[in-house]
Design an enzyme around this catalytic site. Structure first.
Site, PDB file in Angstrom:
ATOM      1  N   CYS A 209       0.815  -1.219   0.000  1.00 10.85           N
ATOM      2  CA  CYS A 209       0.000   0.000   0.000  1.00 10.85           C
ATOM      3  C   CYS A 209       0.850   1.271   0.000  1.00 10.85           C
ATOM      4  O   CYS A 209       0.472   2.263  -0.624  1.00 10.85           O
ATOM      5  CB  CYS A 209      -0.965   0.002   1.176  1.00 10.85           C
ATOM      6  SG  CYS A 209      -0.193  -0.077   2.798  1.00 10.85           S
ATOM      7  N   HIS A 236      -2.110   1.919   7.090  1.00 10.00           N
ATOM      8  CA  HIS A 236      -2.581   1.913   5.707  1.00 10.00           C
ATOM      9  C   HIS A 236      -2.458   3.334   5.162  1.00 10.00           C
ATOM     10  O   HIS A 236      -2.388   4.302   5.928  1.00 10.00           O
ATOM     11  CB  HIS A 236      -4.019   1.415   5.603  1.00 10.00           C
ATOM     12  CG  HIS A 236      -4.449   1.123   4.192  1.00 10.00           C
ATOM     13  ND1 HIS A 236      -3.678   0.383   3.325  1.00 10.00           N
ATOM     14  CD2 HIS A 236      -5.552   1.495   3.480  1.00 10.00           C
ATOM     15  CE1 HIS A 236      -4.292   0.303   2.155  1.00 10.00           C
ATOM     16  NE2 HIS A 236      -5.418   0.968   2.227  1.00 10.00           N
ATOM     17  N   ASP A 253      -8.532   4.562  -3.323  1.00 15.57           N
ATOM     18  CA  ASP A 253      -7.567   3.571  -2.828  1.00 15.57           C
ATOM     19  C   ASP A 253      -7.094   2.736  -4.008  1.00 15.57           C
ATOM     20  O   ASP A 253      -7.818   1.884  -4.518  1.00 15.57           O
ATOM     21  CB  ASP A 253      -8.200   2.680  -1.762  1.00 15.57           C
ATOM     22  CG  ASP A 253      -7.158   1.831  -1.029  1.00 15.57           C
ATOM     23  OD1 ASP A 253      -6.183   1.415  -1.674  1.00 15.57           O
ATOM     24  OD2 ASP A 253      -7.328   1.597   0.175  1.00 15.57           O
TER      25      ASP A 253
END
Length: 633
Positions: A209, A236, A253
């Site tokens: 991520c 995250h 995202d």
């Protein structure tokens, strides 16, 4: 008044939350407010335990330490400064050249999707971009395969500091993961440098991520979108772009190709979050209320790391510094954006209604291996497997207790007996305490352990100090002379044992640099017994546990099934109605255990580093389930 502790806590915390968090602007006090306050005061003064808990939560008297303020300042400044790297025009041109013309075509509306606002050209571009980036451009690194035979590898070590080569340092890789082939260890090591420079990521096109959001931010800026990078304290990171149609910042995202689903982390993944902070070249903002579904009920309770006023003032200072060089017209426009963003975040019920109508919001995480997602408790809000440890053993006397092991209990370091309990570490800094008992339980037999533990902070302290662990080692022959692992973040067990051995840690201090710890408190299973979380095979979800450093006695129950090589753990919280919290159930890695003649060496360890904390044990009971089976037969 006949109120239960749970209801009392609900009333008091509910009142504090509403008045101290939701109402940001002064207003006239109503009769209802006065009555609520009166109820709050009566309840508060009748419950001394609650007074202590609330005082502790609000940091009355002690306040936040200078160290924590400095850590917060350094974190925010670092995140702010990183946004400048995306403004390099040459780098933006290089990124834009990678984007296919079909992605840049904004004349066609998306064929599928459920959107909460009318998409305009910028919105279509952002949507095209996030889907293309996930599906065609960037590759999720796990599982990492062998460069020679393409078989899956296993993690071996991490290189840091002086072990890094010139290229690693040049492109901002603070660490390099080393992975070895499972099929043939003689094959070349697969290196995974954690690069932090977008230019290098354009070349490698792989990562997790952090790399995804880092590089995707460059692509967003390369097409002229106002964009931010969003960091969540629960490990995250993602992006946002500003939509003129929606008149707010819209969630993106790139790991999931997700568009405008800000509540998916809590309602879909099952994650509980605290701080969510957005950074861009025109300012920084605390956007937690937009992403935390239960913020107005419980979300703000999880925000214990930083002082709220300090955080707000520092973010405002960053924003002011960024904007003071802009034109008055632009400053006015951005101020209006801020007001609209605040209004959107304040509309909690409206955001929930939108989320309930979106299937994408309720999807579990897709990126990462199944085992990795399960370890991070991100398999879905309802994806957890429920279990309960059998309590049949409690009808029989344990095979080992603190009293029965007097002659067979090996104490080390700061550990000592005090009346009928055990002190692993006193309330002092830089302590390591261990207590091990050599049992008659074969390594091939199952067992249950119950530990009554009490962890107590020094007065005025606002955070835990490392923690303690239960350790299971295989013993062959005499008890080893050295039964103490590393202190501090090692919790006294790191370095003990090897393959086939394991530890369950009760961690009350988040050590990110040395251990990659998730938020604390957490209880996790590590095999081999090493405290870095790359060796973790099960961990409690963030914020799922009560404060474990409050001086209260609780019970950790652990069951080891030797046949299936699984370990289960529960936390038992005493009270009028005893509460049993299932923590996790996990299979130990294949270990090649010693012969059946070897025994279990079971013990407890604890440590403190630069902060003091007492670790005490009032009960340590062990049941050999194989002997119970023989008795039953």
């Amino acid at each position: 008044m006949g109120l239960s502790e749970a209801r009392t806590r609900e009333i008091v915390l509910g009142y504090l939350q509403r008045e101290a968090r939701r109402n940001r602007q002064p207003r006239q006090i109503t009769v209802q407010d006065a009555r609520q306050l009166q109820t709050w005061l009566v309840v508060f003064w009748l419950n001394q335990d609650l007074q202590a808990r609330i005082s502790r939560f609000l940091r009355l008297g002690g306040g936040f330490s200078g160290r924590r303020r400095a850590d917060m300042r350094d974190y925010l400044i670092g995140r702010d400064q990183e946004t400048d790297k995306y403004e390099d025009k040459g780098l933006q041109s290089k990124a834009r050249a990678q984007i296919p013309e079909s992605v840049l075509d904004i004349s066609r509306r998306p064929e599928h999707g459920n959107f909460s606002f009318e998409l305009e050209q910028d919105d279509i571009l952002a949507l095209n971009l996030v889907r293309w980036f996930k599906e065609s451009f960037m590759r999720w690194i796990d599982p990492i395969t062998c460069p020679e035979c393409s078989v899956e590898t296993q993690f071996e070590s991490t290189l840091t500091g002086g072990e890094l080569n010139e290229e690693d340092r040049k492109y901002g890789a603070g660490r390099v993961e080393m992975h070895r082939c499972k099929a043939d260890p003689s094959h070349p090591i697969r290196k995974f440098p954690r690069y932090n420079v977008p230019e290098k990521l354009l070349e490698t096109r792989e990562g997790r991520c952090g790399e995804f959001a880092n590089l995707f931010m460059l692509f967003l800026r390369s097409v002229g979108l106002d964009a931010r990078i969003v960091h969540n304290q629960e490990d995250h990171v993602w992006n946002e772009y500003y939509s003129r149609s929606a008149q707010r910042w819209v969630h993106l995202d790139s790991c999931e190709a997700a568009f405008d689903t800000p509540l998916m982390y809590e309602l879909g993944w099952g994650r509980k979050m605290s701080y969510v902070l957005a950074f861009g070249v025109e300012g920084a903002q605390d956007v937690s209320r937009g992403y935390v579904a239960d913020y107005h009920e419980h979300g703000w309770e999880r925000r214990r790391k930083w002082d709220e006023q300090d955080l707000a003032e520092k973010l405002a200072a960053i924003t002011t510094g960024r904007r003071e060089i802009l034109s008055e017209t632009r400053q006015t426009e951005l101020a209006e954006r801020d007001e609209k963003q605040e209004a959107w975040m304040a509309d909690h019920e409206g955001r929930l209604r939108v989320a309930q109508g979106s299937n994408d919001t309720h999807k579990a995480r897709k990126s990462g291996t199944k085992e990795w997602r399960a370890m991070r408790a991100e398999s879905g809000a309802g994806g957890g497997k429920s279990f309960a440890i059998s309590t049949l053993h409690t009808k029989l006397n344990p095979d080992h207790t603190l009293r029965s092991v007097d002659d067979n209990l090996r104490l080390g370091g700061s550990a000592r007996r005090a009346d009928h309990y055990l002190i692993l570490t006193p309330n002092e800094t830089s302590q390591i305490g261990t207590a091990f008992v050599s049992t008659s339980i074969p390594s091939t037999s199952s067992f249950v352990v119950e530990v009554d533990f009490r962890i107590t902070l020094s007065p005025g302290q606002d955070q835990g100090a490392d923690g303690m662990a239960f350790v299971c080692l295989q013993q062959q022959g005499d008890i080893p002379a050295q039964l103490s692992g590393e202190g501090g973040a090692g919790l006294g067990y790191d370095g003990l044992g090897g393959s086939g051995d394991w530890a369950t840690e009760i961690d009350t201090y988040q050590t990110v640099d040395r251990c990659n710890d998730p938020p604390t408190p957490h209880i996790s299973l590590h095999s081999p017994p090493k405290s870095h979380h790359r060796h973790c095979i099960a961990v409690t979800p963030p914020f799922s546990l009560p404060d474990l450093s409050d001086g209260e006695t609780r019970t950790l129950r652990i069951a080891m099934n030797a046949e299936s090589e699984t370990v289960q753990a529960e936390l038992i919280i005493p009270g009028e109605m005893e509460e049993v919290l299932p923590l996790w159930e996990a299979k130990l890695p294949s270990s090649g255990m010693m012969a059946g003649s070897s025994k279990r060496l079971l013990g407890l360890t604890a440590s403190t580093g630069g902060i003091a904390q007492a670790h005490e044990v009032t009960r340590f009971d062990i049941w050999d389930l194989s002997r119970k089976s023989e008795t039953d037969a």
